[in-house]
Structure formats: C-alpha cells, structure tokens
Design a protein around this motif. Structure first.
Motif, mmCIF file in Angstrom:
data_model
loop_
_atom_site.group_PDB
_atom_site.id
_atom_site.type_symbol
_atom_site.label_atom_id
_atom_site.label_comp_id
_atom_site.label_asym_id
_atom_site.label_seq_id
_atom_site.Cartn_x
_atom_site.Cartn_y
_atom_site.Cartn_z
ATOM 1 N N UNK A 119 0.871 -1.179 0.000
ATOM 2 C CA UNK A 119 0.000 0.000 0.000
ATOM 3 C C UNK A 119 0.905 1.225 0.000
ATOM 4 N N UNK A 120 0.337 2.372 -0.396
ATOM 5 C CA UNK A 120 1.161 3.574 -0.459
ATOM 6 C C UNK A 120 1.028 4.351 0.857
ATOM 7 N N UNK A 121 2.168 4.535 1.569
ATOM 8 C CA UNK A 121 2.116 5.267 2.838
ATOM 9 C C UNK A 121 2.311 6.778 2.632
ATOM 10 N N UNK A 122 1.212 7.491 2.472
ATOM 11 C CA UNK A 122 1.276 8.946 2.308
ATOM 12 C C UNK A 122 1.481 9.606 3.663
ATOM 13 N N UNK A 124 -1.148 15.350 -7.677
ATOM 14 C CA UNK A 124 -1.326 16.701 -7.123
ATOM 15 C C UNK A 124 -0.984 16.765 -5.636
ATOM 16 N N UNK A 125 -0.555 15.644 -5.062
ATOM 17 C CA UNK A 125 -0.206 15.571 -3.629
ATOM 18 C C UNK A 125 -1.321 16.152 -2.773
ATOM 19 N N UNK A 145 -3.456 19.107 1.812
ATOM 20 C CA UNK A 145 -2.198 18.802 1.117
ATOM 21 C C UNK A 145 -1.533 17.547 1.687
ATOM 22 N N UNK A 146 -0.889 16.779 0.808
ATOM 23 C CA UNK A 146 -0.076 15.633 1.229
ATOM 24 C C UNK A 146 1.377 15.955 0.918
ATOM 25 N N UNK A 147 2.292 15.334 1.643
ATOM 26 C CA UNK A 147 3.712 15.528 1.315
ATOM 27 C C UNK A 147 4.016 14.732 0.039
ATOM 28 N N UNK A 148 4.906 15.258 -0.822
ATOM 29 C CA UNK A 148 5.326 14.440 -1.974
ATOM 30 C C UNK A 148 5.924 13.131 -1.452
#
Lengths: 187, 431
Positions: free
Chosen positions: A121-124, A146-147, A159-162
């Motif tokens: 899974x992707x850990x954002x 678009x983060x 907003x999410x961190x890149x």
C-alpha cells in the motif's frame, strides 16, 4: 501505478502498533500460502480496543465479522503508525483487507519500509492532523500527482507531502522490480 | 567533519569513504537472522522472486533461530518450524538451532551473541524489531520485514537510509537499585515512543561503561520502543572480551570520530534517577515507582529478550531469596543457556532455580513465551483482565494477550519486589 485512490476511510489515532494492527496470535498463518494469506484480511485491525475502532465515535469494526474484506479503502492515522514489531503481516493484512492507501502524520520506519518494498500500500504523509478533520466513513479521494486528498463528503481539500525518495520503488511496484530496473537483479 | 560509529559502519559496507545522515545507500550484509514467525514468509518471498531452485547468497551468513511459538499445541506453529527445517536442509545452512534437540536455543536476540553471531563493526539484519539488541556489541543491527529479508537472502544487500545519531550520556556508575531497564524507560519517557524515529540511539558515559554486556543489551534492545532504527554502544574491553569468548571469526572495532556530528545529546546523572515503570498502555507512559506504589497487581512476569537474561534473574533472585510471591509469578529464561545457568548461579548458597521454586514462581521453557501473547496456550499469556508487572519490552493494548489486560513495564528488581508484595513496590525496600 494508480494515480487516484477513492473510497471510504477508516480513522485511527496515534502510535497504533503492529500488535493492534494484527495481533500476534494470528501470526501462525503463513502469508506465503494463498489460503492463509486471506486470513490476515479477516483479522486486520483486530487488536484495536473498542474506543479506538474507527474515530471519532469508536466501536466501528474495520472488517465485519466473518468477512475477509473491509468496506474501507483508505486508512487515516495520526503519528507513528505501525510502530512496534517488524511483522510484515501488518502491511499485508491491510492490503488483504482492501486498503490501497494510508495517510498518517508519519510512520514507524519498519512499517513504512515494508509497505513500500513489498508494494502492499502507499504510505502517504501529511502535516495536517487529519484525524481531527475527517470521520470514519467519509468518502475520500487521494490524487497522487497533485499531492492532495479531497474529502468528498465535506468538500475540503488537504495537502499531502510528496512521496519523495521512495517514489521510484512505488512506481516500479516493489523493491524486486525496482532492483531489476536498476540492473541489480537479473530480470 | 568526522562520522559517528553508525555512519562509519554503514559507509564501509557501502564501499564509500563517507556517508551523511539522510543519505540512501546500498550496504553489504554480514548476517541475516530470521525465526519461526517471519521465516516462512521470508522463504516464500525469496522463492517467488529468485526461483524455486535459488540458493541463498551466502550460507555462512544466514542464521535461523526458532523461538516464538515453540511450546504450544498450535499445529500451524509446528508447521512453520517444519518449513524452516526443510529450507535449512535444502540450502545446507550451518547455523540453525532446531526445536526439540540439543541445539535448541530460544530467544534469537540472546542466542545470537551466545553463539558468536554478533561482532563489532558488522551489519546484522533480522526479521524482528528487537534485532537492535546487538548494537551492544558495537555493530549496526536493526529489524526488517519479510520482503527485505527475502531480498537479502537473494542478493546479500539492502538499501538503508543513514540515520542521524542521538547520543545519551549517563554520568556516574549506577546506584545499586537501578538497572539498565530503568535507564531506557527513563529515556523513552523523556523522548516518547516516536522520539527516535529513523534515528540511531547511542549510549555512552561512565554509567554505560560500568554495565556488563547483558545490561548493555537491555539498553539497545528497547531503542525500537522509541522508534529508533538502531541502538549502539562503542566497543570496549568488556565487549571485545565477550565477543572473543564466543567466536574466533575476525572483526574490526569501529569507534566514533572525535569530531562526529550528532543529532542531539542528553546527559543524565545516574545518582538523580530512580526506579521507574511504564504504565499501561505505552512504553513512554513513565512514572516513578514510588508514584504508583501500592497499585494492585495480579501477575508478575520475568522473561524475554529484554528481561530474561541471567543478569535479570540474578537481580530477581536477590529479592526473592527467602521470600514468597503473593501473585502468579512467571519466570521464562530467554535461552536454554540461561535456563542451564539457573542451576549454576547462586545467591546466598542457593541456586536461582531453588530460590524461584521456593518463592512459589512458575518456571517455563526458554522461548519468547508471553512477551508477545502468542497462541492461547502460551505459558504466562494474559488471557483476560490481568494486571501484570513485567520485565518485557512493550505494553501497547493486547501485547501480552488480551486487550483487556494491563501491563506495567519495569526492571527485574521492581518486578520481583512487586511480586513479593502483590502490588507495585519500590525495590529499595528489599535492597
């Protein structure tokens, strides 16, 4: 790699350790055996105390009794998600249950590595304390390019961190595919 | 600018003259350790990606130690040990410590040094978060998952991010009522369970130098409870003497450069510290023992990689000798070697085993046992609403079994004193 992840979210608090994500009594199942691997979906998040099960209300099951899949696609967590033991079963059980993306303030190092290197899974990550801003059951949409994450239930955008330095591994699929691309492993 | 011990070890294993904190590098692995819980998954991943007939990168560098679910009727647990056995046979691996025979050891983190697999200057990865214990030998040691372990089995390499080092200095020798467990619980209480995420934790000062090798292991063992990547102590005569007594393999001692850069430094005066506990349900939920003195308990537990070494049992025996316990008290030696020493080591003319049996404690077989709950029939497992004081490492909800149970973490001194009184008790009362 999926650029958009959409679905209902399940919200948990800070310092959720791997014993709460997948209690040790279920670790006798071998994830390398397909039939047994499914059991991890059934018992995902099974160690959470009642009041911690799906914030802010609590007492919300992550997986319905007897099912192997969760109705939730996105996990929202506070700080230090996945701390404690190194068991990869924690990342595996979330994937098996149907979780595609997780957004936390930050992760424990081993859980983060396992999720990325295993391609589960992707850990954002985000600087926003989302656990105070979204509710279990909200419909969310994560836009990887678009983060950002949009709460489709409330219309709010966060907003999410890149993804940063591990993006090439996530794009490749897992650490093995990445190593093959880099010529470190024969393809 | 110089490098820390952790940076120097990582640089050498990446074939670089220097590395900096935050850099991602590929390192060569000296030892990969796995056990019965994560071994079967690791082997599955190795075969999936390197092929059914693949061979491990170096059979001399793989160590397999079943230790988690050994003394249980759970058939899948036995099946998992069979998977390890079959893999060891197929790959002809020399370092396997099988269940049911003379080679059986018990808890991997204690078995590794006993069998000479921990050496200064090396890199050890293990599929268990407490692999960081081996930092006590002046090496880089950390826990990984099945995927990383499967990758190492095939390639002998792994990518790592170089951690910045947090330095913790203990001034002055330890007062007689403190143990390494108190020091590390003190630190975790200060910095929190996320206080060292992605960082190395280094321990130094007279307080650390005066500790024996097992107490140093306890310090490094619990860095993961602060989120630390690795714990480390610069090797000295104590380290080198121990390692040389266990292995004839050559090793290179690595020390900090005098101008190394640290993330931060905290200095503690050991004379100002007191015995502490971590209250339910987090290892950073620190309280002085005297602040919670009298809290009723239903169980005491002494065991695990953190608190099941002979030093831990000698400490407990000092208090339990000539006394009886008021609550169910479980003693689990980490390894068969520790178990054997219970019959050799004496306090006041009695062996530790005699002292524990006379005190009314139950003694189990060497393994991880109830530290992490495990199958329902695990020795000492908390199956209901027990309130337990334990020399183990973690007390998040459900860690030792039932999520209704409560766990207080403490030193073996404090656990033994509390067992005698049936409530949380300051060990200074008996010392």
């Amino acid at each position: 790699m999926k650029k958009i992840i959409r679905g209902k979210c399940y919200v948990v608090g800070d310092n959720i350790d791997t014993d709460q994500i997948i209690p040790a009594q279920y670790l006798t199942y071998n994830p390398a055996i397909l039939e047994e691997r499914k059991m991890f979906g059934r018992f995902a998040m099974n160690g959470l105390p009642d009041k911690s099960r799906g914030l802010p209300l609590g007492n919300i099951p992550f997986v319905k009794e007897g099912s192997e899949k969760s109705e939730y696609t996105i996990l929202i967590a506070g700080k230090n998600f996945g701390c404690g033991s190194s068991r990869e079963h924690a990342s595996i059980c979330l994937q098996e249950s149907g979780i595609e993306g997780c957004i936390a303030e930050f992760y424990s190092r081993i859980f983060f590595r396992n999720s990325v290197n295993g391609g589960y899974l992707i850990p954002f990550e985000t600087e926003v304390r989302l656990i105070d801003k979204v509710k279990t059951g909200d419909e969310l949409e994560i836009n990887l390019e678009r983060h950002e994450m949009k709460d489709l239930t409330t219309g709010k955008v966060f907003p999410l961190k890149p993804i940063g330095e591990v993006l090439p591994i996530i794009e490749a699929g897992d650490v093995f595919k990445y190593a093959k691309e880099q010529g470190m492993m024969p393809s | 600018m110089g490098m820390t011990l952790t940076e120097k070890i990582l640089a050498r294993h990446a074939g670089k003259s220097r590395v900096e904190a935050g850099e991602n590098i590929w390192v060569d692995v000296d030892v990969l350790m796995t056990h019965d819980v994560c071994g079967p998954g690791t082997i599955g991943i190795f075969k999936e990606h390197f092929g059914k007939n693949a061979r491990v990168w170096n059979r001399e560098k793989v160590v397999i130690i079943p230790d988690h679910y050994i003394f249980t009727a759970d058939e899948k647990a036995h099946r998992n040990v069979d998977i390890l056995r079959e893999f060891v046979k197929e790959q002809n691996l020399p370092y396997y410590y099988d269940v049911g025979g003379e080679k059986y050891k018990g808890v991997c983190h204690i078995a590794l040094p006993e069998e000479g697999h921990t050496r200064p200057g090396e890199i050890l990865f293990g599929t268990d978060s407490h692999t960081c214990t081996a930092g006590a030998f002046g090496e880089f040691a950390t826990g990984i998952g099945n995927t990383d372990a499967g990758f190492i089995l095939g390639t002998g390499k792994l990518w790592v991010k170089v951690p910045a080092t947090m330095r913790f200095v203990f001034e002055g020798k330890l007062p007689p009522y403190l143990m390494a467990k108190d020091l590390i619980l003190w630190i975790i209480g200060d910095i929190g369970v996320d206080g060292a995420v992605y960082r190395a934790m280094e321990f130094a000062g007279e307080g650390v130098e005066s500790l024996n090798i097992e107490e140093r292991m306890t310090l490094c063992n619990m860095v993961i409870e602060a989120g630390g990547k690795n714990g480390v102590i610069e090797p000295d005569d104590v380290t080198i003497r121990f390692v040389k007594s266990k292995t004839s393999k050559p090793f290179e001692v690595v020390k900090n450069d005098s101008d190394a850069h640290y993330h931060s430094e905290r200095v503690y005066k050991t004379s100002a510290l007191e015995p502490v506990v971590a209250k339910p349900h987090s290892p950073d939920n620190r309280a002085l023992v005297r602040e919670v003195e009298g809290t009723p308990l239903t169980r005491a537990y002494i065991g695990s990689c953190t608190g099941g070494k002979i030093t831990d049992f000698l400490a407990a025996a000092k208090i339990l000798k000539g006394r009886t316990v008021k609550i169910d008290t479980f003693i689990v030696p980490a390894t068969t070697e520790v178990d054997h020493k219970l019959d050799q080591e004496k306090v006041g003319g009695q062996t530790l085993r005699e002292i524990f049996v006379k005190a009314g404690a139950k003694i189990g077989d060497a393994s991880c046992a109830a530290c992490l709950g495990g199958p329902k029939d695990t020795f000492g497992r908390l199956n209901s609403t027990e309130v337990c004081i334990s020399s183990t490492n973690r007390n998040f909800p459900g860690r030792m079994g039932s999520k209704e149970a409560q766990v207080y973490l403490a030193s073996p001194y404090t656990v033994a004193a509390s067992a005698v009184e049936g409530k949380i008790t300051d060990p200074r009362k008996f010392l």
